[in-house]
Motif scaffolding. Structure first.
Motif, PDB file in Angstrom:
ATOM      1  N   UNK A 528       0.832  -1.209   0.000  1.00 25.17           N
ATOM      2  CA  UNK A 528       0.000   0.000   0.000  1.00 25.17           C
ATOM      3  C   UNK A 528       0.865   1.256   0.000  1.00 25.17           C
ATOM      4  N   UNK A 529       1.891   1.286   0.840  1.00 18.17           N
ATOM      5  CA  UNK A 529       2.762   2.458   0.905  1.00 18.17           C
ATOM      6  C   UNK A 529       3.481   2.680  -0.427  1.00 18.17           C
ATOM      7  N   UNK A 530       3.922   1.606  -1.052  1.00 19.42           N
ATOM      8  CA  UNK A 530       4.614   1.714  -2.334  1.00 19.42           C
ATOM      9  C   UNK A 530       3.650   2.193  -3.414  1.00 19.42           C
ATOM     10  N   UNK A 535       1.644   6.531  -6.932  1.00 14.56           N
ATOM     11  CA  UNK A 535       0.512   7.337  -7.403  1.00 14.56           C
ATOM     12  C   UNK A 535       0.795   8.827  -7.272  1.00 14.56           C
ATOM     13  N   UNK A 536       1.576   9.207  -6.268  1.00 16.57           N
ATOM     14  CA  UNK A 536       1.852  10.619  -6.047  1.00 16.57           C
ATOM     15  C   UNK A 536       3.164  11.111  -6.617  1.00 16.57           C
ATOM     16  N   UNK A 537       3.861  10.266  -7.361  1.00 17.74           N
ATOM     17  CA  UNK A 537       5.187  10.626  -7.893  1.00 17.74           C
ATOM     18  C   UNK A 537       5.040  11.582  -9.081  1.00 17.74           C
ATOM     19  N   UNK A 538       5.465  12.838  -8.918  1.00 16.62           N
ATOM     20  CA  UNK A 538       5.323  13.842  -9.969  1.00 16.62           C
ATOM     21  C   UNK A 538       6.484  13.843 -10.965  1.00 16.62           C
ATOM     22  N   UNK A 539       7.428  12.946 -10.787  1.00 20.17           N
ATOM     23  CA  UNK A 539       8.524  12.862 -11.763  1.00 20.17           C
ATOM     24  C   UNK A 539       8.086  12.219 -13.071  1.00 20.17           C
ATOM     25  N   UNK A 566      -5.435   2.867  -5.674  1.00 19.37           N
ATOM     26  CA  UNK A 566      -4.915   4.243  -5.806  1.00 19.37           C
ATOM     27  C   UNK A 566      -4.568   4.626  -7.238  1.00 19.37           C
ATOM     28  N   UNK A 567      -4.548   3.660  -8.143  1.00 20.09           N
ATOM     29  CA  UNK A 567      -4.189   3.933  -9.533  1.00 20.09           C
ATOM     30  C   UNK A 567      -5.299   3.473 -10.459  1.00 20.09           C
ATOM     31  N   UNK A 568      -5.586   4.253 -11.476  1.00 21.11           N
ATOM     32  CA  UNK A 568      -6.561   3.880 -12.491  1.00 21.11           C
ATOM     33  C   UNK A 568      -5.806   3.484 -13.746  1.00 21.11           C
ATOM     34  N   UNK A 569      -5.455   2.213 -13.816  1.00 19.34           N
ATOM     35  CA  UNK A 569      -4.661   1.716 -14.951  1.00 19.34           C
ATOM     36  C   UNK A 569      -5.482   0.724 -15.773  1.00 19.34           C
TER      37      UNK A 569
END
Length: 569
Positions: A528-530, A535-539, A566-569
């Motif tokens: 979950x943490x990963x 999901x929040x990585x702006x790079x 957390x991701x819509x893939x």
């Protein structure tokens, strides 16, 4: 250890950056004071190139060939005369790949011999049979499909730390991990019905050490198993299997894992493996093949179902929940059982940038011009590496240690290796490209800086020598202290006091003094943490984010809920 084509792909850099005279090949000479007598008979060793006592390619089991293929290892044969333990033995059968091929072989070549169950021994040059020194048995990596004991020189570790190093070979690929009902049907002893023959080889090696290591100055009551990658993974298997109980007193897992496959899937398919046991058996010797028929075919026929049109392997073996060596549910199920996991002290850790070993030549991430390699985009490269490397750590550290702690275990420690100061040539910066990649810690543990062949002259240079020496001194001291006492402590005054694993994820970080040195830090990992961090990585953009997530969930389907949330893939 030498990583074949990965080195050759950059070797021209070493030629352009460095020059040296032609090296004189070392020739081992029998040493009269290194004659030893063991259960098999008399053998003689030599003084290694780096000044240790050494005995190479000592058989620890009978050759597992012919009628003994796909059976538990049998006791070694007696020597017919004094055995000259002077040269590396044959490697176990394996197909060369982009990491293992090199100057001698192209990729996709089947090499080795089934008569390969040997071990190499390194002792301090002044060690005598009555010294009772701690013993460290090294299990090499290579995805359980390639590698050999002779790639690792234990001379410096033995001499500097006062330990006996035993590097062992074991069956690989389909010879080491293979489940088929015909083999169980003609089992001569209960262990013949196993699927993890490689694990049984390692048990046989430990039994040999128990019965013979005192002749080389070792203490059979202080044996630590340590290994990297597949070697560490196999150590987890040893800790979960009943046959290995009591044969070792400590374990160090470097970048390991805990995955396994149910027996039904191993035989019938349905998992990640491209070829299941029954399908492979039918291809090898027909759909109704007997154990005798399977054992009669050539090595080329054994490997044929697992190779593509270029000869390379298409299927990587995984540990099998065979009900003989490994219970249903595998390593993690054993760890959840208070009596299921070996009750010995354990160190487990990973490298910060594990995945860089596998991304350095990815054309989507790096550019190449002749021997030169450089990043396309640093942020993307680092992100693509970071998340699967963190997941590697979760699997090898948190997921295992938390299960053990839940049942009262406290003799547990963790580390992370962070060295990323490799040298540069022109636009090729190995600190960025490789960083603390998978396998990079091995030369530091052994204090023997050979990893990429001729490219070592670029990676390990004079400018980073002092920092490397500091880490190697610390790691060698911690590893040897653990082998001697069952606790890494403060490495006999050579470093910080290493805290036990706790609810905050206490661990030791290995880096150079310039980057903070050897220091305690706290870090917990979870799917979950990963997933949330990704999901929040702006790079990176959404497409790259989903590609990273899909790569991880494709290898571990059980991770999908964490990422789907957390991701819509």
């Amino acid at each position: 250890m030498r990583l074949g084509y990965l080195a050759l792909g950059l070797a021209a850099l070493a030629v352009s950056a460095c020059s040296s005279g032609e090296e004189v090949a070392f020739v081992p000479v029998p040493a009269g004071d290194l004659v030893r007598t063991i259960a098999q008979g008399e053998l003689v060793g030599f003084e290694s190139e780096h000044g240790a006592s050494a005995w190479m390619a000592v058989p620890y089991a009978a050759p597992p060939e012919g009628a003994l293929r796909w059976r538990a290892p049998r006791p070694p044969l007696a020597f017919e005369a004094r055995f000259e333990a002077l040269e590396a033995g044959a490697v176990c059968p394996q197909v060369t790949n982009s990491l293992s091929a090199g100057e001698d072989y192209d990729t996709g070549v089947l090499i080795g011999a089934e008569d390969c169950l040997t071990l190499d021994i390194y002792a301090p040059r002044d060690a005598s049979p009555d010294d009772e020194l701690p013993v460290m048995m090294w299990i090499h990596g290579g995805a359980n499909t390639w590698g050999s004991s002779s790639e690792y020189d234990g001379s410096n570790l033995a001499n500097e730390r006062g330990v006996i190093i035993v590097a062992v070979q074991y069956r690989l690929g389909p010879l080491g991990f293979f489940a088929h009902p015909a083999l169980r049907a003609d089992a001569e002893i209960p262990d013949d019905a196993a699927g993890n023959f490689a694990l049984l080889d390692l048990v046989a090696a430990l039994q040999w050490v128990s019965g013979n290591i005192e002749a080389f100055g070792g203490d059979a009551g202080r044996v630590t198993v340590f290994g990297e990658s597949a070697g560490a993974y196999n150590i987890a298997g040893l800790m979960a299997m009943p046959q290995a109980r009591g044969l070792f007193q400590g374990a160090i897992m470097q970048s390991g894992g805990t995955a396994s496959v149910p027996l039904d899937i191993a035989e019938n398919g349905g998992g990640l493996d491209a070829v299941a046991g029954l399908a492979a058996g039918a291809s090898i010797a027909g759909p109704d093949a007997t154990g005798e028929a399977l054992r009669a075919v050539s090595l080329a026929e054994v490997y044929a179902p697992y190779r593509d049109e270029d000869g390379e392997l298409t299927s990587m073996p995984r540990m099998i929940e065979d009900g003989v060596t490994l219970r249903e549910g595998g390593i993690l199920a054993a760890a959840e059982d208070p009596d299921g996991f070996a009750p010995v002290p354990l160190i487990t850790g990973t490298n910060r940038d594990e995945m860089k070993l596998y991304t350095v030549f990815d054309p989507r991430l790096t550019r190449r011009l002749g021997p030169l390699v450089w990043l396309r985009d640093r942020d993307t490269y680092e992100a693509v590496v970071e998340y699967p490397s963190r997941m590697w750590r979760y699997n090898a550290v948190d997921a295992l240690l938390d299960r053990l702690v839940a049942h009262g275990r406290t003799d547990l420690w963790s580390y992370r290796f962070d060295w990323d100061e490799g040298g540069s040539v022109l636009v090729t910066n190995t600190g960025e490209l490789l960083g603390a990649a998978h396998a990079m810690e091995i030369p530091f543990v052994f204090n023997h800086f050979e990893l990429f062949g001729s490219f070592d002259r670029v990676l390990f240079n004079d400018r980073n020598a002092a920092g490397r020496a500091a880490i190697a001194d610390a790691m060698g001291a911690y590893w040897a202290t653990f082998a001697a006492t069952g606790q890494p402590g403060g490495a006999a005054g050579n470093g910080a006091d290493w805290p036990r694993w706790n609810e905050a994820g206490a661990a030791l970080r290995f880096d150079t003094p310039a980057d903070g040195g050897v220091a305690v830090f706290e870090r917990l990992e979870s799917p979950v943490a990963i997933a949330e961090a990704l999901a929040g990585d702006r790079r990176i953009d959404d497409a790259t984010r989903c590609a990273i997530a899909n790569g991880m969930t494709g290898r571990q389907a059980e991770l999908q809920p964490a990422f789907a949330g957390v991701l819509d893939c």
